[in-house]
Enzyme design. Structure first.
Site, PDB file in Angstrom:
ATOM      1  N   MET A   3       0.863  -1.205   0.000  1.00 44.01           N
ATOM      2  CA  MET A   3       0.000   0.000   0.000  1.00 44.01           C
ATOM      3  C   MET A   3       0.888   1.240   0.000  1.00 44.01           C
ATOM      4  O   MET A   3       1.870   1.298   0.744  1.00 44.01           O
ATOM      5  CB  MET A   3      -0.894   0.025   1.232  1.00 44.01           C
ATOM      6  CG  MET A   3      -1.742  -1.222   1.411  1.00 44.01           C
ATOM      7  SD  MET A   3      -2.880  -1.013   2.789  1.00 44.01           S
ATOM      8  CE  MET A   3      -3.487  -2.699   2.996  1.00 44.01           C
ATOM      9  N   MET A  14      -1.756  -2.299  -3.924  1.00 44.42           N
ATOM     10  CA  MET A  14      -2.752  -1.227  -3.775  1.00 44.42           C
ATOM     11  C   MET A  14      -1.990   0.090  -3.900  1.00 44.42           C
ATOM     12  O   MET A  14      -1.759   0.803  -2.915  1.00 44.42           O
ATOM     13  CB  MET A  14      -3.463  -1.367  -2.415  1.00 44.42           C
ATOM     14  CG  MET A  14      -4.461  -2.521  -2.410  1.00 44.42           C
ATOM     15  SD  MET A  14      -4.854  -3.114  -0.753  1.00 44.42           S
ATOM     16  CE  MET A  14      -3.462  -4.209  -0.504  1.00 44.42           C
ATOM     17  N   MET A  65     -12.450  -7.562  -4.484  1.00 43.76           N
ATOM     18  CA  MET A  65     -12.334  -7.115  -3.091  1.00 43.76           C
ATOM     19  C   MET A  65     -13.692  -7.203  -2.408  1.00 43.76           C
ATOM     20  O   MET A  65     -14.700  -6.722  -2.936  1.00 43.76           O
ATOM     21  CB  MET A  65     -11.839  -5.671  -3.016  1.00 43.76           C
ATOM     22  CG  MET A  65     -10.411  -5.442  -3.503  1.00 43.76           C
ATOM     23  SD  MET A  65      -9.149  -6.329  -2.563  1.00 43.76           S
ATOM     24  CE  MET A  65      -9.434  -5.714  -0.900  1.00 43.76           C
ATOM     25  N   GLY A 124      -7.359  -1.363   2.039  1.00 38.17           N
ATOM     26  CA  GLY A 124      -6.619  -0.436   2.878  1.00 38.17           C
ATOM     27  C   GLY A 124      -6.299  -0.963   4.265  1.00 38.17           C
ATOM     28  O   GLY A 124      -5.272  -0.622   4.819  1.00 38.17           O
ATOM     29  N   PHE A 125      -7.184  -1.798   4.795  1.00 41.03           N
ATOM     30  CA  PHE A 125      -6.986  -2.234   6.173  1.00 41.03           C
ATOM     31  C   PHE A 125      -7.475  -3.674   6.356  1.00 41.03           C
ATOM     32  O   PHE A 125      -8.445  -4.088   5.708  1.00 41.03           O
ATOM     33  CB  PHE A 125      -7.755  -1.327   7.143  1.00 41.03           C
ATOM     34  CG  PHE A 125      -7.292   0.104   7.073  1.00 41.03           C
ATOM     35  CD1 PHE A 125      -6.199   0.527   7.808  1.00 41.03           C
ATOM     36  CD2 PHE A 125      -7.932   0.997   6.229  1.00 41.03           C
ATOM     37  CE1 PHE A 125      -5.751   1.838   7.719  1.00 41.03           C
ATOM     38  CE2 PHE A 125      -7.492   2.311   6.135  1.00 41.03           C
ATOM     39  CZ  PHE A 125      -6.395   2.739   6.879  1.00 41.03           C
ATOM     40  N   GLY A 126      -6.827  -4.395   7.269  1.00 40.29           N
ATOM     41  CA  GLY A 126      -7.301  -5.710   7.666  1.00 40.29           C
ATOM     42  C   GLY A 126      -8.404  -5.584   8.694  1.00 40.29           C
ATOM     43  O   GLY A 126      -8.643  -4.500   9.243  1.00 40.29           O
ATOM     44  N   GLY A 127      -9.088  -6.682   8.934  1.00 38.43           N
ATOM     45  CA  GLY A 127     -10.052  -6.735  10.019  1.00 38.43           C
ATOM     46  C   GLY A 127     -11.376  -6.049   9.779  1.00 38.43           C
ATOM     47  O   GLY A 127     -12.132  -5.814  10.722  1.00 38.43           O
ATOM     48  N   GLY A 186     -10.801  -9.811   1.894  1.00 33.24           N
ATOM     49  CA  GLY A 186     -11.407  -8.856   2.812  1.00 33.24           C
ATOM     50  C   GLY A 186     -12.545  -9.474   3.599  1.00 33.24           C
ATOM     51  O   GLY A 186     -13.563  -9.864   3.015  1.00 33.24           O
ATOM     52  N   GLY A 187     -12.358  -9.607   4.899  1.00 34.34           N
ATOM     53  CA  GLY A 187     -13.412 -10.146   5.744  1.00 34.34           C
ATOM     54  C   GLY A 187     -13.707 -11.618   5.525  1.00 34.34           C
ATOM     55  O   GLY A 187     -14.771 -12.102   5.917  1.00 34.34           O
ATOM     56  N   GLY A 189      -6.618 -12.625   6.439  1.00 32.90           N
ATOM     57  CA  GLY A 189      -5.610 -12.043   7.309  1.00 32.90           C
ATOM     58  C   GLY A 189      -5.907 -12.304   8.760  1.00 32.90           C
ATOM     59  O   GLY A 189      -5.316 -13.182   9.389  1.00 32.90           O
ATOM     60  N   SER A 190      -6.882 -11.563   9.291  1.00 29.34           N
ATOM     61  CA  SER A 190      -7.178 -11.702  10.712  1.00 29.34           C
ATOM     62  C   SER A 190      -7.714 -13.086  11.050  1.00 29.34           C
ATOM     63  O   SER A 190      -7.485 -13.584  12.164  1.00 29.34           O
ATOM     64  CB  SER A 190      -8.156 -10.609  11.154  1.00 29.34           C
ATOM     65  OG  SER A 190      -9.224 -10.483  10.249  1.00 29.34           O
TER      66      SER A 190
HETATM   67  C1  DX5 Z   1      -7.042  -5.135   2.690  1.00 32.01           C
HETATM   68  C2  DX5 Z   1      -6.051  -6.176   2.244  1.00 32.01           C
HETATM   69  C3  DX5 Z   1      -6.364  -7.527   2.737  1.00 32.01           C
HETATM   70  C4  DX5 Z   1      -6.352  -7.655   4.239  1.00 32.01           C
HETATM   71  C5  DX5 Z   1      -7.407  -8.658   4.571  1.00 32.01           C
HETATM   72  O1  DX5 Z   1      -6.990  -4.047   1.860  1.00 32.01           O
HETATM   73  O2  DX5 Z   1      -6.011  -6.237   0.809  1.00 32.01           O
HETATM   74  O3  DX5 Z   1      -5.502  -8.508   2.151  1.00 32.01           O
HETATM   75  O4  DX5 Z   1      -5.136  -8.077   4.769  1.00 32.01           O
HETATM   76  O5  DX5 Z   1      -7.533  -8.725   5.953  1.00 32.01           O
HETATM   77  P1  DX5 Z   1      -8.774  -9.470   6.622  1.00 32.01           P
HETATM   78  O6  DX5 Z   1      -8.749 -10.893   6.142  1.00 32.01           O
HETATM   79  O7  DX5 Z   1      -8.511  -9.336   8.080  1.00 32.01           O
HETATM   80  O8  DX5 Z   1     -10.025  -8.767   6.176  1.00 32.01           O
HETATM   81 ZN    ZN Z   2      -4.916  -7.956  -0.065  1.00 39.38          ZN
END
Ligand code: DX5
Ligand code: ZN
Length: 231
Positions: free
Chosen positions: A38, A69, A138, A143-146, A175-176, A196-197
Site C-alpha cells: 500500500m 494497492m 475485493m 486499505g486495512f485488515g479486520g 477482505g473479511g 488475514g485476521s
Molecule cells: C485489505 C487487504 C487484505 C487484508 C485482509 O486491503 O487487501 O488482504 O489483509 O484482511 P482481513 O482478512 O482481516 O479482512
Molecule cells: Zn490484499
C-alpha cells in the site's frame, strides 16, 4: 474444470517485526503468502514495498501473492514480478494500460492478477480475461485488515465466475474472509481465498488455514458434468 480451494493468508495481520517467523507458521499449510503493498495514495494506508518483498522472497519457499494497492502500477508492478513473486495483482482503477501491464508481468514469469474494488463493476473488464491469470474481487474497501465482509459484492463474484467459464482464470476474494463468510464466497464461485485476521488472529494459523480450506472445499459447487463420449 475441477477447482481446488486455495488459501492465501495475508501477512498484513502478522507481526511485521518477525516476518520470517510468521511465514514459517503458515509453511506447509498455505498455498500462497499474500503480501499487501500500500502506497498511502491509492489507499489511505502505508505498508511495505519492494525491498521488504525481496526479503520475504529470500526467507520463504511459499509462493508470494503480491497485492499492489498503489497508484501507477504500470510503472511499479513489473519489479515485483522480476523479483520473483509468483503472482502480482494490480488494481484496474489504477492501471493506465492493463493489457500491456498484464503481458509484462507474465513475460517476467509471474501470474498476472487484476483487482476490482467493491464498487467497480466487472463487466468493463471481461474482455481482459484472456490476458490475466487471476481476478481479485475485493470484499472490503482496500486499505486495512479486520474489516467486515461486504455481502453486496457476492453477485459480482457469481457474474465473474459465469464469465470465466472454462478459462483457467482463478477468482480470488480478499477482505473479511473468515469461517463465517468463506462458504458464501465459495458458493458464489471464488477459488482463492485471502484471509488475514482469520489466520493470524488465531493461536494456530496453520490449523486456521486447514479449517478455512475444508469449509471452502465443501461449499465449492460441483464442476459441470463433462458430456459423456461413450454410448
Ligand atoms: C485489505 C487487504 C487484505 C487484508 C485482509 O486491503 O487487501 O488482504 O489483509 O484482511 P482481513 O482478512 O482481516 O479482512
Ligand atoms: Zn490484499
Amino acid at each position: 474444470m475441477t477447482r481446488r480451494a486455495q488459501i492465501s493468508p495475508s501477512i498484513l495481520s502478522a507481526d511485521f517485526a518477525r516476518l520470517a517467523d510468521e511465514l514459517a507458521r503458515i509453511d506447509g499449510a498455505a498455498d500462497w503468502a499474500h503480501v499487501d503493498v500500500m502506497d498511502n495514495h491509492f489507499v489511505p494506508n502505508l505498508t511495505l514495498g519492494l525491498p521488504v518483498v525481496e526479503a520475504i522472497l529470500a526467507s520463504t519457499t511459499i509462493p508470494v501473492d503480491c497485492h499492489l494497492m498503489i497508484q501507477n502500477p504500470d510503472r511499479w508492478a513489473p519489479a515485483y514480478a522480476e523479483a520473483g513473486a509468483g503472482s502480482v495483482t494490480f488494481h484496474a482503477e489504477a492501471a493506465a494500460a492493463p493489457i500491456r501491464l498484464a503481458r509484462t508481468l507474465r513475460a517476467a514469469g509471474a501470474r498476472a492478477g487484476l483487482a476490482l474494488k467493491p464498487a467497480t463493476g466487472v463487466e468493463p473488464y471481461l474482455d481482459l480475461l484472456p490476458e490475466i491469470d487471476m481476478l481479485l474481487i475485493m470484499t472490503v474497501e482496500p486499505g486495512f485488515g479486520g474489516q467486515s465482509f461486504l455481502d453486496v459484492v457476492l453477485p459480482k463474484i457469481v457474474a465473474a465466475r459465469a464469465a470465466i467459464g472454462d478459462r483457467d482464470v482463478w477468482l480470488q476474494v480478499d477482505g473479511g474472509v473468515s469461517a463465517e463468510t468463506i462458504e458464501r464466497c465459495a458458493e458464489a464461485g471464488a477459488d482463492v481465498f485471502v484471509a488475514g485476521s482469520a489466520v493470524y488472529g488465531t493461536d494456530d494459523p496453520a490449523a486456521a488455514i486447514e479449517a478455512l480450506r475444508a469449509l471452502a472445499t465443501a461449499a465449492t459447487p460441483a464442476a459441470p458434468a463433462t458430456p459423456s463420449t461413450s454410448g
